[in-house]
Design a protein around this motif. Structure first.
Motif, PDB file in Angstrom:
ATOM      1  N   TYR A 217      -2.229  -3.156 -16.315  1.00 31.47           N
ATOM      2  CA  TYR A 217      -1.942  -1.949 -15.555  1.00 31.47           C
ATOM      3  C   TYR A 217      -3.196  -1.195 -15.134  1.00 31.47           C
ATOM      4  CZ  TYR A 217      -1.753  -0.178 -20.410  1.00 31.47           C
ATOM      5  OH  TYR A 217      -2.011   0.105 -21.724  1.00 31.47           O
ATOM      6  N   ARG A 218      -3.171  -0.845 -13.842  1.00 33.00           N
ATOM      7  CA  ARG A 218      -4.220  -0.056 -13.218  1.00 33.00           C
ATOM      8  C   ARG A 218      -3.576   1.058 -12.407  1.00 33.00           C
ATOM      9  NH1 ARG A 218      -5.789  -5.376 -12.770  1.00 33.00           N
ATOM     10  NH2 ARG A 218      -4.878  -5.623 -10.715  1.00 33.00           N
ATOM     11  N   LYS A 219      -4.342   2.072 -12.145  1.00 32.41           N
ATOM     12  CA  LYS A 219      -3.839   3.205 -11.365  1.00 32.41           C
ATOM     13  C   LYS A 219      -3.638   2.783  -9.917  1.00 32.41           C
ATOM     14  CE  LYS A 219      -6.625   6.728 -11.014  1.00 32.41           C
ATOM     15  NZ  LYS A 219      -7.381   7.950 -11.363  1.00 32.41           N
ATOM     16  N   MET A 220      -2.609   3.333  -9.305  1.00 31.89           N
ATOM     17  CA  MET A 220      -2.310   3.045  -7.911  1.00 31.89           C
ATOM     18  C   MET A 220      -3.535   3.306  -7.032  1.00 31.89           C
ATOM     19  SD  MET A 220       0.646   4.792  -5.522  1.00 31.89           S
ATOM     20  CE  MET A 220       2.023   4.124  -6.449  1.00 31.89           C
ATOM     21  N   SER A 221      -3.736   2.451  -6.035  1.00 32.91           N
ATOM     22  CA  SER A 221      -4.910   2.563  -5.176  1.00 32.91           C
ATOM     23  C   SER A 221      -4.863   3.824  -4.318  1.00 32.91           C
ATOM     24  CB  SER A 221      -5.020   1.344  -4.266  1.00 32.91           C
ATOM     25  OG  SER A 221      -4.027   1.397  -3.254  1.00 32.91           O
ATOM     26  N   VAL A 222      -6.016   4.249  -3.865  1.00 28.81           N
ATOM     27  CA  VAL A 222      -6.113   5.413  -2.980  1.00 28.81           C
ATOM     28  C   VAL A 222      -5.391   5.140  -1.670  1.00 28.81           C
ATOM     29  CG1 VAL A 222      -7.720   6.880  -1.688  1.00 28.81           C
ATOM     30  CG2 VAL A 222      -8.277   6.177  -4.018  1.00 28.81           C
ATOM     31  N   LEU A 223      -5.510   3.910  -1.161  1.00 32.07           N
ATOM     32  CA  LEU A 223      -4.835   3.562   0.094  1.00 32.07           C
ATOM     33  C   LEU A 223      -3.324   3.713  -0.042  1.00 32.07           C
ATOM     34  CD1 LEU A 223      -4.685   2.416   2.950  1.00 32.07           C
ATOM     35  CD2 LEU A 223      -4.792   0.114   1.958  1.00 32.07           C
ATOM     36  N   THR A 224      -2.757   3.147  -1.101  1.00 28.33           N
ATOM     37  CA  THR A 224      -1.306   3.217  -1.279  1.00 28.33           C
ATOM     38  C   THR A 224      -0.846   4.651  -1.481  1.00 28.33           C
ATOM     39  OG1 THR A 224      -1.264   0.977  -2.188  1.00 28.33           O
ATOM     40  CG2 THR A 224       0.634   2.367  -2.643  1.00 28.33           C
ATOM     41  N   GLU A 225      -1.604   5.416  -2.259  1.00 27.75           N
ATOM     42  CA  GLU A 225      -1.290   6.845  -2.440  1.00 27.75           C
ATOM     43  C   GLU A 225      -1.242   7.551  -1.087  1.00 27.75           C
ATOM     44  OE1 GLU A 225      -0.614   8.941  -4.899  1.00 27.75           O
ATOM     45  OE2 GLU A 225      -1.534   8.291  -6.770  1.00 27.75           O
ATOM     46  N   ASN A 226      -2.227   7.269  -0.247  1.00 27.47           N
ATOM     47  CA  ASN A 226      -2.295   7.890   1.076  1.00 27.47           C
ATOM     48  C   ASN A 226      -1.096   7.510   1.936  1.00 27.47           C
ATOM     49  OD1 ASN A 226      -4.423   9.694   2.073  1.00 27.47           O
ATOM     50  ND2 ASN A 226      -5.819   8.179   1.203  1.00 27.47           N
ATOM     51  N   LEU A 227      -0.752   6.233   1.926  1.00 26.41           N
ATOM     52  CA  LEU A 227       0.376   5.773   2.730  1.00 26.41           C
ATOM     53  C   LEU A 227       1.693   6.379   2.243  1.00 26.41           C
ATOM     54  CD1 LEU A 227      -0.609   1.998   3.106  1.00 26.41           C
ATOM     55  CD2 LEU A 227      -0.694   3.756   4.888  1.00 26.41           C
ATOM     56  N   LEU A 228       1.882   6.450   0.934  1.00 19.19           N
ATOM     57  CA  LEU A 228       3.114   7.022   0.387  1.00 19.19           C
ATOM     58  C   LEU A 228       3.264   8.503   0.719  1.00 19.19           C
ATOM     59  CD1 LEU A 228       3.402   5.361  -3.147  1.00 19.19           C
ATOM     60  CD2 LEU A 228       4.988   5.117  -1.239  1.00 19.19           C
ATOM     61  N   SER A 229       2.143   9.182   0.886  1.00 20.31           N
ATOM     62  CA  SER A 229       2.194  10.624   1.157  1.00 20.31           C
ATOM     63  C   SER A 229       2.491  10.924   2.629  1.00 20.31           C
ATOM     64  CB  SER A 229       0.867  11.283   0.771  1.00 20.31           C
ATOM     65  OG  SER A 229      -0.169  10.915   1.666  1.00 20.31           O
TER      66      SER A 229
END
Length: 324
Positions: A199-211
């Motif tokens: 387990y790793r923290k969600m990527s910055v790219l995915t966080e951005n897309l989800l927002s």
């Protein structure tokens, strides 16, 4: 660090919206979320359905947790009598996002502190009062990866952040610019990389897309399409679906033994996946689970489509029904 001013543009995205599950822990995938939960909770045994994606069994093996399997009924309720001992969990899938009523039955039957709900196919189903709920938003939206975990267990945020999202995005861009066929090999390659569930923290790219997702619009469009498909096909569907309890489903699960239907649909570019073929090794040929693998057709009902897009699919299905 100062915000950069000037230079080349990043990919243009809509304005930010609020997070759909702000309380969720964010990982690189649903299976990574499950592995983090197992490492924190250390159950003695987990009861898993036979009808489940094998990707959710890997974390159990890695964590050294014993597994027992149970069967389901045609309404997706738990068929087997399970005596849940202290230190054991039951893992239940909200299949296709149509099982909210079954989940409430499970919470009446079992200690909620021993229940894990898999909402990988039920993004819009809110978390219930249970030990944990797992989400896989990439099954609902055009993002490269990501998993959400809502739990009562204290789980620290991973120190490492996933950095593979950019490499997993090629199929998304190819489909945006061309056809689903052009990016299918890239999609398969991207899925392969998610087999690593440390387990790793969600990527910055995915966080951005989800927002940036218009969640309400997506939910309403899915409901509209689901109701359209049910109106057209509900009479022929072996599954009894409580329409009023279904909100933002993954797909329309059409269950009827129509030989060759899936292949004919795919031949007309109506892409319907097969869930979860590997489970056939765990069940008898005459079991419901075996029949679900062979005969259930998950018809897409997501936010990209409307009723007029289903003309070819309806013609094929109706012809197949008429030739029984």
């Amino acid at each position: 660090m100062n915000k950069a001013v000037g230079g080349y543009f990043e990919l243009e995205l809509p304005s930010e919206t609020s997070s759909y599950y702000p309380e969720a822990l964010r990982f690189q995938s649903a299976r990574a979320s499950f592995y983090a939960l197992l490492c924190a909770g250390r159950p003695r045994k987990v009861w898993m359905p036979h009808y489940v994606c094998d990707s959710m069994l890997g974390p159990l093996d890695k964590a050294g947790v014993e597994v027992s399997f149970y069967s389901i009924n045609e309404d997706f309720s738990v068929r087997d009598e399970i005596n849940l001992h202290p230190g054991e969990w039951i893992f239940y899938v909200n299949y296709f996002g149509v099982c909210s009523n079954r989940q409430r039955e499970i919470l009446k039957k079992f200690n909620s502190e021993q229940v894990v709900f898999d909402h990988s196919q039920a993004f819009f189903a809110p978390p219930l009062d249970c030990l944990a709920t797992i989400y896989s938003p990439r099954k609902f939206f055009g993002i490269p990866d990501g998993g959400l975990l809502i739990t009562k267990l204290p789980i620290p945020e991973p120190e490492e952040t996933d950095d593979g999202s950019i490499q997993r995005s090629l199929h998304l861009l190819k489909r945006l610019a061309g056809t689903p066929e052009s990016g299918y090999a890239d999609y398969q390659a991207a899925e392969k990389t998610l087999e690593d569930f440390r387990y790793r923290k969600m990527s910055v790219l995915t966080e951005n897309l989800l927002s940036r997702i218009d969640y309400e619009s997506a939910r309403l469009k899915r409901n509209e399409n689901f109701r359209f498909l049910h109106k057209e096909l509900g009479f022929h569907n072996r599954l009894e679906l409580d329409i009023e309890a279904i909100d933002g489903a993954l797909c329309y699960p059409f269950f009827k033994n129509l030989k060759g239907l899936r292949e004919e649909l795919i031949g007309q570019r109506v892409f319907t996946p097969t869930y979860w073929a590997a489970c056939r090794s765990r069940v008898k040929v005459e079991s419901l689970e075996y029949a679900l693998v062979d005969s259930l057709i998950p018809i897409p009902c997501d936010q990209r489509y409307s009723g007029k897009d289903y003309g070819a699919a309806m013609s094929i299905i109706n012809r197949s029904i008429g030739s029984e």
